[in-house]
Motif scaffolding. Structure first.
Motif, PDB file in Angstrom:
ATOM      1  N   ARG A1353       0.815  -1.216   0.000  1.00 11.43           N
ATOM      2  CA  ARG A1353       0.000   0.000   0.000  1.00 11.43           C
ATOM      3  C   ARG A1353       0.846   1.263   0.000  1.00 11.43           C
ATOM      4  NH1 ARG A1353      -5.260   1.302   3.525  1.00 11.43           N
ATOM      5  NH2 ARG A1353      -5.616  -0.832   2.924  1.00 11.43           N
ATOM      6  N   ASP A1354       1.851   1.322   0.888  1.00  3.85           N
ATOM      7  CA  ASP A1354       2.680   2.526   0.972  1.00  3.85           C
ATOM      8  C   ASP A1354       3.454   2.758  -0.316  1.00  3.85           C
ATOM      9  OD1 ASP A1354       1.806   3.037   3.526  1.00  3.85           O
ATOM     10  OD2 ASP A1354       3.480   2.025   4.502  1.00  3.85           O
ATOM     11  N   VAL A1355       3.933   1.684  -0.937  1.00  2.61           N
ATOM     12  CA  VAL A1355       4.652   1.818  -2.208  1.00  2.61           C
ATOM     13  C   VAL A1355       3.709   2.353  -3.275  1.00  2.61           C
ATOM     14  CG1 VAL A1355       5.934   0.578  -3.992  1.00  2.61           C
ATOM     15  CG2 VAL A1355       6.207  -0.055  -1.585  1.00  2.61           C
ATOM     16  N   PHE A1356       2.497   1.815  -3.308  1.00  3.54           N
ATOM     17  CA  PHE A1356       1.504   2.281  -4.280  1.00  3.54           C
ATOM     18  C   PHE A1356       1.197   3.759  -4.093  1.00  3.54           C
ATOM     19  CE2 PHE A1356      -3.120   3.086  -4.819  1.00  3.54           C
ATOM     20  CZ  PHE A1356      -3.186   3.036  -6.194  1.00  3.54           C
ATOM     21  N   TYR A1357       0.984   4.183  -2.844  1.00  4.86           N
ATOM     22  CA  TYR A1357       0.693   5.587  -2.591  1.00  4.86           C
ATOM     23  C   TYR A1357       1.850   6.485  -3.025  1.00  4.86           C
ATOM     24  CZ  TYR A1357      -3.436   4.317   0.192  1.00  4.86           C
ATOM     25  OH  TYR A1357      -4.667   3.854   0.598  1.00  4.86           O
ATOM     26  N   ARG A1358       3.076   6.047  -2.749  1.00 11.45           N
ATOM     27  CA  ARG A1358       4.233   6.873  -3.150  1.00 11.45           C
ATOM     28  C   ARG A1358       4.312   6.997  -4.664  1.00 11.45           C
ATOM     29  NH1 ARG A1358       9.051   5.878  -5.149  1.00 11.45           N
ATOM     30  NH2 ARG A1358       8.963   3.626  -4.817  1.00 11.45           N
ATOM     31  N   GLU A1359       4.118   5.890  -5.357  1.00  5.92           N
ATOM     32  CA  GLU A1359       4.259   5.916  -6.813  1.00  5.92           C
ATOM     33  C   GLU A1359       3.109   6.670  -7.477  1.00  5.92           C
ATOM     34  OE1 GLU A1359       6.850   1.793  -7.277  1.00  5.92           O
ATOM     35  OE2 GLU A1359       4.667   1.731  -7.465  1.00  5.92           O
ATOM     36  N   ILE A1360       1.930   6.576  -6.927  1.00  8.29           N
ATOM     37  CA  ILE A1360       0.808   7.345  -7.470  1.00  8.29           C
ATOM     38  C   ILE A1360       1.036   8.839  -7.242  1.00  8.29           C
ATOM     39  CG2 ILE A1360      -1.638   7.870  -7.107  1.00  8.29           C
ATOM     40  CD1 ILE A1360      -1.137   5.419  -8.828  1.00  8.29           C
ATOM     41  N   SER A1361       1.508   9.193  -6.035  1.00  8.17           N
ATOM     42  CA  SER A1361       1.771  10.601  -5.737  1.00  8.17           C
ATOM     43  C   SER A1361       2.850  11.171  -6.654  1.00  8.17           C
ATOM     44  CB  SER A1361       2.201  10.760  -4.271  1.00  8.17           C
ATOM     45  OG  SER A1361       1.177  10.324  -3.399  1.00  8.17           O
ATOM     46  N   SER A1362       3.760  10.323  -7.115  1.00 10.35           N
ATOM     47  CA  SER A1362       4.834  10.775  -7.995  1.00 10.35           C
ATOM     48  C   SER A1362       4.442  10.730  -9.461  1.00 10.35           C
ATOM     49  CB  SER A1362       6.081   9.904  -7.789  1.00 10.35           C
ATOM     50  OG  SER A1362       6.523   9.975  -6.461  1.00 10.35           O
ATOM     51  N   GLY A1363       3.240  10.287  -9.757  1.00  9.67           N
ATOM     52  CA  GLY A1363       2.798  10.228 -11.152  1.00  9.67           C
ATOM     53  C   GLY A1363       3.488   9.136 -11.945  1.00  9.67           C
ATOM     54  N   THR A1364       3.859   8.043 -11.296  1.00  8.58           N
ATOM     55  CA  THR A1364       4.578   6.972 -11.983  1.00  8.58           C
ATOM     56  C   THR A1364       3.669   6.221 -12.945  1.00  8.58           C
ATOM     57  OG1 THR A1364       5.940   6.723  -9.994  1.00  8.58           O
ATOM     58  CG2 THR A1364       6.079   4.983 -11.646  1.00  8.58           C
TER      59      THR A1364
END
Length: 1585
Positions: A1353-1364
């Motif tokens: 979950r935390d990895v997903f949130y970070r990558e979504i926030s970064s526009g990956t």
């Protein structure tokens, strides 16, 4: 190794420290000095001699008068105690203050005598901690006298360690674990274990004698009153050394050498005079700071001490004040689910908890400054210095990034690397020693930083003296050899030879034996008192965790209401007789398995238990007992809520005046307690949460399958009957069924009489049921005598006690070691050493480039010798920044490109990276009047602000800018708002209200902002199953513009691997801070990877949140050099940082200094050696820094950072009225207001024309615009994300391998339990049960599917926030990666189960198809729960409720015809019902059944007809049967009740024509829940920032 304590006479002398340090602000009574860390400032009045500032000075407090009074005799004290009511007239103590019960011991009389003699001393102002006249030193001395008068005398001892070597066993593991390696390992482990090469809990080792040395021949000693600083890189053995010195070694340690305390091996009393503060902050999240500290004080200040209660209260106040925690005493500690104190405050709570009660002689602190700002760290170490001086205590501290000021407070330093000693001696001797072997400390490098980095191949050449290139040591072994051959080591050897190491300060008197006895116990408090304290804490922990508690009870309310409505007023007819067991069975399952949701909490508190047990707070048995006692009322309430609602709604047996309900409630309570204890036993007896979640369901399934309901006792195969007798559910079910059916009369409705005879013979039909007792005996084979139900309950209670005992034994004797050395399979010891070194210090040799071209040139000097070029403040092409404050020099402009070129030549990779910076756009970022508000309760806001509002303002009108090629440091005290400001600037805030303006190149930020902004978070959030290269490639391929070719993107990855010096670990797994995989990289390398992930994206703006947090000094230096190189490519970098060294601090170009409350105290250039900043503050009235004082520490102290320190002035007000602030506003194109009070205006009568001040943003700066919202196309995103998902699942054996093993395990267990069931009546009865249990494996997929989603979950949130990537791409990935493993495990289970039971092979295809769709449905539901739930704890509570409901409504526990019409919609909405029908009708359709001779039923033969004419056979003579009216006949006919599978299908309301409809419905459910998961992924984000 045995460690004991003894004391012998000897002198005590100070070490290398000669200048006493004052307390904070020069005040020794501010609450922190001695009181913040130790129980008393002196134990026996031991203090330094008067010439060193002893208590003999004129200002020192005099001895309290009340000790001059004569001691009372035993008779006098008894008389006084009788007078005041403490004792009864016959001299006995009073229980509860009233009931005389025993005579006091001499020990207790001594305590009472001291308390009687001193009276209420704490009301005297100088001893009253709440009084303004409180005298800290006088208080400490008085408390010392109290202990001495009581009889506790102790001396002061040092500690010595000679040739200390600590080894751990070496285990081999695959460098990258996969499903394949896990399968191979499982198959090979039995063979290796047979030859002693395997430990089932760890791994396999190639050689029985293979070990790895954590410490190797380390020697040194610390005398009373000395402080030792332990330095070294990660993995150097610092923590191991402190644990061994604390006499708390790991179970796997093999210890060689000698550890002595005061020259003697220690005895068990040492444990109460040593304090060890660990580096991890393990706390119970729901408890407040006050609760945590109070519990520690009550455990460590025992009741037998005079005035114990008063001392605890005083210690709480003093420690809270001393550590700056008095304002958060009522705040929970918190975690990711409960909002609590900050990280720095939690670290201070850890220190306070471990130091609040002990009268320590030896203090060991491991990484205790992590998370604290520099000012707070300095204050704490100053307090230690005062205690060492005044009380002759010993302090041994392992620190990561100590400042120069902190370093100077220590007497000795021990430098470790790879477990070897590189130096031990006085702190002032360290630099001269390394100078003598060829290494000179660089001018601006702090001593600790120099010492830690001197053996690092990446940085030691910058300190290498000219002419020593071929003589100085370069490897760790060479450094160790140099030291052991030096005169400094000779001093150590001489100290041992001359027994200097054994010097100590003896006690004045010997401690009485009755007191000494207490200090040889593990815990000071007696067992009853421990239990009381632990019970109180456990009760608070449960009560204060209100969300979990309410969820726990609400779950049972909902379940009981649904079950009650489903089984509303069940009648006692034949159908009801078959439903009652289902009600009782599902009730037992619901109650008994509710405790599964407590498993995450057990693991969270387990580390707290280990910490406090090691600290001698309590013993394990009281801990388990207290948890059990608290469970009594909670589980009783659960059982009461569920039972009271369900019992009467379902119409269960209410005879005997409610006694049957009482027994049902009691039975549910007992099984609830037993299963809660079993879950706790699993929690404390397994290594990890993943292991527990695999073991617990397996045990529970066995209990459920063999409970006697799904397979009655008489039908269980002989080879599994022992599991029936070992199932606690079996005894509970028997008990409640006997309770329900005993005395129950059963009847039949007209439609329930059998067999169906033609008219007029209906009256001769018989009822298959008669009494409840007969039904139980015939159907379930239960012993029906009433006493059996009580015996069953006694047996369940025995299970409870058994599980309780195992839990206590597990806590006492099982401690899962994390200290074993893990070697990747296939590597030799030499390769292991190289790998171990490379994981910490990757060596990259980079040739220099000629400044005019990119041709590599021979390196004449190491490029690391100049860490940062002398700063030219014109890098942004602004003449204003190039001049001292107040001066304008028009000729100060320099060529920006030449400056950047000068900096960019730090490495080939960086130059090459910059040269190919495709898509990079320089960004000038400005922010004006930034304010940030968060919603809080009105009560909290009023306490903080005094205003009636529901908002709290964290930032106040912050202004500033960030420009290309310059790095801004955000610095401030804890709570000043550094990370808050960074989140606001990076647009990562998800809550709160932001005011002000943020511009990029003079344009407001828009939705394309994420394409140019990279955010390096404080916590390194990565997918732990990816390799370093894979993580970088993933970011580069998806975050660089689509126009950049794949080759160019991968080339950027290669360059970043070189820039960040990650080349040698590029194929290692990233791992996590808690992972134990052999391939996990170090914390420092993981931090560099975090930077690299953002760097390969070619972001123009880079935000970094405390990039050095948790790193040692040399790792921090390497990381910040990396960041500096990034800045030199023209990036705009903003970085929060705490505890920076001088060298790191001066890598920054500009400083934004925040004061507490979010106010700006300074913004502007640092200047060369921070001189511009220093000039500003000294000109405004600050005292100039001392020689070599860290400017970062100095400026924080100047503005009032630290514990309990307020600044002498409001520096934010000074800043607002300053010339520099108005100049800043002018640069931001805001017209500043004139302030005639500013000193610049006083010295310059002419008014400044602010319109001539050049804007910070050049006029030709291009706006940042993009054609695409995302950098990569959706096809690229889909390919990369799905590819990574499959790789990650392959490397996740803890999930996928375990479920394959579970498939094999369950299929064999269930299949063999129903092995080759014949087609007789017995087989007909259990046929549907076999199918139902077969579906259990699919049901389990729901729970297991939660964990992978939660973990990512935390990895997903970070990558979504970064526009990956887009959220729906991730949704497709988590959908596809489950399919192959679901198919594989489902195939294994189906094949084994199907053919073991003996189902027809011709129908396997439909069965397999329905089962696979059912599994995919369960997995989809589980993923939906994980996605929609806010955290794992909620998921674990919701999943069992959903599973239970679908389990009950599947049509087996209660057949579809028996479900009330108003509840039938739940049946149709339940995917499990379609699965059960599809699986059942496929097997049962047109299947023929027969009766064995014993299975026939009889009915009366009607007169005038024969049995044969009716289609039945005559019964043998002697057979009796009963007609409808109850008349008994002795002439009967025999009939077989079930002759076809259609009869069973009719009983359960199943229809064969629904087979494909059911399979289609399951497919629709899969699609529906996948779409629900998509909605959740797209719109439901639990990011609270």
């Amino acid at each position: 190794m045995k460690v004991e304590t003894s004391y012998e006479h000897g002198g005590g002398e100070r070490g290398g420290y000669t200048e006493p340090s004052s307390g904070m602000n020069g005040n020794t009574s501010n609450g922190l000095d001695a009181t913040g860390l130790a129980l008393q400032n002196g134990v026996n009045g031991h203090s330094k001699p008067s010439e060193e500032g002893s208590s003999g000075s004129e200002d020192s407090p005099k001895k309290p008068d009340f000790f001059s009074r004569n001691k009372l005799s035993e008779e006098e004290i008894k008389n006084k105690l009788v007078e005041d009511g403490t004792l009864s007239k016959n001299g006995r103590l009073k229980l509860f203050g009233k009931i005389p019960y025993r005579k006091p011991t001499q020990f207790e009389l001594r305590k009472l005598e001291v308390e009687e003699r001193l009276g209420k001393w704490y009301e005297i102002p100088r001893y009253n901690v709440d009084s303004p006249e409180f005298d800290n030193e006088a208080y400490n001395k008085l408390v010392d006298e109290i202990y001495e008068e009581f009889g506790q005398h102790s001396g002061r001892v040092g500690v010595s360690f000679q040739d200390l070597t600590v080894k751990v066993p070496v285990y081999t593991e695959p460098p990258i674990k996969t499903v394949y390696t896990a399968t191979k390992g499982l198959l090979m482990k039995p063979f290796k274990a047979a030859f002693g090469f395997c430990n089932p809990l760890k791994g396999c080792k190639p050689d029985k004698g293979d070990t790895h040395a954590i410490l190797s021949n380390v020697s040194g000693y610390v005398l009373p009153g000395e402080m030792l600083l332990v330095l070294g890189p990660p993995g150097c053995g610092m923590s191991t050394l402190l644990n061994v010195l604390a006499n708390n070694p790991d179970s796997d340690f093999e210890i060689e050498g000698q550890v002595l305390y005061g020259g003697k091996e220690a005895d068990s009393s040492l444990q109460h005079f040593v304090r060890l503060v660990g580096q991890e902050d393990y706390h119970i999240a729901s408890l407040s700071v006050r609760d945590t500290l109070t519990f520690a004080a009550e455990c460590c200040i025992p009741d037998f001490i005079p005035f114990a209660d008063r001392l605890r209260k005083d210690r709480l106040k003093l420690v809270a004040k001393g550590l700056g925690l008095d304002h958060v005493l009522g705040t929970p500690l918190g975690n990711n689910k409960i909002r609590g104190v900050s990280g720095g405050e939690k670290k201070r709570v850890t220190i306070g908890e471990m130091t609040i009660g002990k009268r320590a002689q030896l203090n060991l602190l491991d990484g205790f400054t992590r998370g604290l700002d520099a000012a707070v760290s300095l204050d704490i170490v100053r307090s230690m210095r005062n205690m060492a001086d005044l009380d002759q205590q010993v302090f041994i501290c392992a620190m990561q990034q100590p400042s120069e000021e902190i370093y100077r407070l220590f007497d000795k330093v021990l430098l470790l690397d790879q477990g070897k000693c590189l130096f031990f001696g006085k702190t002032e001797d360290a630099v001269p020693y390394f100078r003598s072997i060829g290494y000179l400390k660089p001018e601006r490098r702090m001593t600790p930083e120099f010492l830690v980095s001197v053996s690092d191949p990446r940085t030691h050449k910058s300190a290498l003296m000219e002419g020593w290139e071929h003589k100085a040591p370069t490897k760790v072994d060479e450094f160790e050899k140099c030291f052991r051959e030096s005169s400094y080591f000779g001093k150590v050897v001489r100290g041992f030879r001359e027994e200097e190491h054994s010097k100590m300060i003896p006690p004045k008197e010997s401690t009485p034996s009755d007191i000494e006895h207490y200090y040889h116990r593990h815990a000071l408090q007696p067992l009853p008192r421990q239990t009381q304290l632990l019970f109180k804490r456990q009760f608070l922990m449960e009560i204060k965790n209100k969300p979990a508690l309410l969820t726990r009870f609400i779950r049972y309310v909902i379940m009981s209401l649904i079950m009650g409505a489903l089984f509303w007023q069940t009648s006692t007819d034949e159908a009801g007789a078959g439903v009652f067991p289902g009600i009782l069975f599902i009730s037992m399952i619901t109650i008994g398995l509710g405790s599964m949701s407590t498993l995450p909490g057990i693991y969270e508190t387990r580390q707290v238990f280990y910490k406090q047990k090691d600290a001698n707070f309590f013993d394990p048995p009281p801990y388990i007992l207290a948890q059990t006692v608290v469970d009594f009322p909670l589980t009783f309430l659960e059982s009461l809520i569920y039972s009271a609602i369900l019992y009467f709604m379902a119409g269960l047996n209410s005879a005997d005046g409610g006694r049957k309900f009482g027994f049902f409630l009691f039975a549910m309570w007992i099984i609830d307690m037993a299963m809660s204890t079993m879950i706790r036993m699993i929690g404390v007896g397994t290594r990890s949460f993943h292991e527990a979640t695999a073991v617990a369901p397996a045990i529970i399934i066995l209990n459920v399958v063999f409970a006697g309901f799904i397979i009655p006792r008489n039908d269980i195969p002989g080879w599994w009957i022992w599991l029936y007798w070992l199932s606690a559910f079996n005894y509970t079910l028997d008990a409640v069924m006997i309770n329900q059916y005993n005395g129950l009369k059963l009847y039949c409705l007209s439609s329930e009489f059998v067999p169906k005879l033609p008219t007029p013979y209906e009256s001769y039909e018989t009822c298959p049921v008669s009494t409840g007792v007969a039904y139980l005996s015939e159907r379930y084979g239960i012993f029906t005598a009433v006493y059996w139900k009580w015996l069953d309950i006694v047996i369940v209670a025995g299970f409870y006690l058994f599980f309780l005992s195992l839990s206590a034994l597990a806590l006492m004797f099982i401690r899962f070691s994390s200290k074993a050395f893990i070697r990747p399979e296939g590597s030799s010891p030499l390769e292991e050493e190289r790998l171990e070194h490379s994981l910490r210090v990757s060596q990259i040799s980079l040739p220099r480039l000629d400044s005019n071209n990119d041709v590599p040139m021979p390196s004449e000097e190491n490029d690391e010798q100049v860490v940062v070029n002398r700063r030219t403040e014109d890098a942004v092409n602004m003449s204003i920044l190039n001049n001292e404050v107040g001066n304008v020099d028009e000729g100060g402009i320099m060529d920006r490109q030449s400056t950047e070129s000068n900096r960019a030549d730090s490495s080939v990779a960086m130059r090459s990276f910059a040269a190919h910076d495709i898509g990079f756009r320089p960004v000038y970022m400005t922010w004006t009047n930034l304010s940030y508000f968060v919603k809080v309760s009105r009560k909290y806001a009023k306490e903080k602000t005094g205003q009636d509002t529901n908002e709290l303002q964290l930032l106040h009108d912050v202004n500033g800018y960030a420009v290309p090629g310059r790095m801004i440091a955000l610095v401030g005290a804890s709570g000043a708002g550094k990370t808050t400001l960074l989140d606001v600037l990076a647009q990562r805030k998800t809550q709160g209200r932001i005011l002000g303006q943020i511009l990029l190149n003079k344009k407001p930020i828009d939705r394309f902002y994420r394409r140019i902004a990279g955010y390096v978070e404080q916590f390194d959030i990565h997918n732990e199953y990816a390799t370093v290269r894979e993580a970088l490639e993933f970011s580069a391929l998806l975050r660089q513009p689509h126009e950049v070719t794949r080759e160019e993107k991968l080339l950027a990855v290669d360059r970043v691997l070189d820039i960040l010096q990650l080349r040698e670990v590029e194929h290692r797994l990233v791992g996590s801070a808690t992972s134990t995989d052999a391939g996990g990289i170090s914390a420092e390398a993981r931090k560099r990877l975090t930077i690299g992930v953002e760097l390969v994206s070619r972001s123009s703006v880079l935000f970094l949140d405390e990039p050095t947090s948790g790193l040692d000094a040399r790792a921090a230096l390497v990381v910040m050099k990396t960041v500096r190189r990034v800045v030199d490519t023209g990036r705009t970098v903003i970085c929060t940082i705490h505890q920076p060294s001088t060298e790191i601090f001066e890598m920054f170009d500009d400083l934004l200094l925040l004061q507490k409350g979010g106010y700006t105290a300074y913004f502007g250039p640092l200047g060369h050696h921070s001189q511009t900043m220093i000039d500003y503050f000294t000109r405004k009235g600050a005292s100039p820094p001392k020689h070599e004082e860290n400017p970062a520490d100095w400026v924080l102290e100047t503005i009032g950072a630290g514990i309990g320190r307020g600044g002498p002035k409001d520096w934010s007000s000074v800043w607002r009225s300053s010339y520099e602030n108005r100049k800043l506003l002018a640069q931001l194109e805001i017209q500043p207001e004139e302030d005639n009070d500013d000193e610049y205006n006083k010295d310059n009568t002419e008014q400044v024309d602010w319109s001539h001040i050049q804007s910070v943003v050049p006029s030709d700066a291009e706006p940042i615009e993009f054609d695409r919202y995302m950098a990569s196309t959706w096809t690229d995103q889909l390919y990369q994300v799905v590819k990574r998902a499959f790789i990650v699942y392959w490397r996740m054996p803890s999930y996928n391998f375990v479920r394959i093993v579970m498939a094999i395990f369950m299929s064999l267990i269930i299949g063999s339990a129903f092995y080759k069931e014949p087609a007789d009546q017995k087989g007909a009865e259990v046929g549907v049960a076999a199918i139902f249990m077969g579906a259990m494996y699919g049901i389990l997929q729901l729970t297991s599917a939660i964990h992978p989603i939660e973990d990512e979950r935390d990895v997903f949130y970070r990558e979504i926030s970064s526009g990956t990537y887009r959220p729906w791409v991730y949704w497709i990935a988590v959908t596809l990666d489950e399919i192959p493993y679901a198919l594989f495990s489902g195939t294994i289970f189906t094949v084994f189960f199907y053919f073991l039971v003996g189902f027809p092979g011709s129908r396997f295809g439909q069965f397999y198809l329905a089962f696979v769709f059912f599994m995919l449905t369960a997995i989809s539901i589980g993923q939906c729960i994980a996605i929609l739930a806010p955290n794992q704890q909620v998921s674990q509570m919701v999943a069992p409720v959903i599973n239970s409901l679908m389990f009950v409504l599947a049509g087996f526990i209660i057949p579809k015809p028996s479900i009330p019409n108003y509840m039938i919609w739940l049946y149709w909405a339940n995917p499990y019902s379609y699965a059960l029908e599809a699986l059942a009708v496929d097997i049962l359709h047109d299947k023929n059944y027969y009766c064995t001779p014993s299975e026939y039923s009889a009915f009366p033969k009607p007169p005038g007809v024969s049995c044969t004419s009716l289609g039945y056979s005559p019964a043998p003579s002697g057979t009796t049967c009963t007609a409808r009216n109850g008349t008994t006949f002795d002439t009967c006919c025999l009939f077989c009740q079930i002759t076809s599978g259609n009869d069973i299908m009719s009983e359960y309301g199943l229809s064969y024509h629904m087979l494909w409809i059911d399979i289609g419905a399951l497919a629709a459910y899969v699609i529906g829940f996948r779409l629900l998961a998509l909605i959740g992924i797209q719109y439901v984000h639990y990011i609270n920032r």
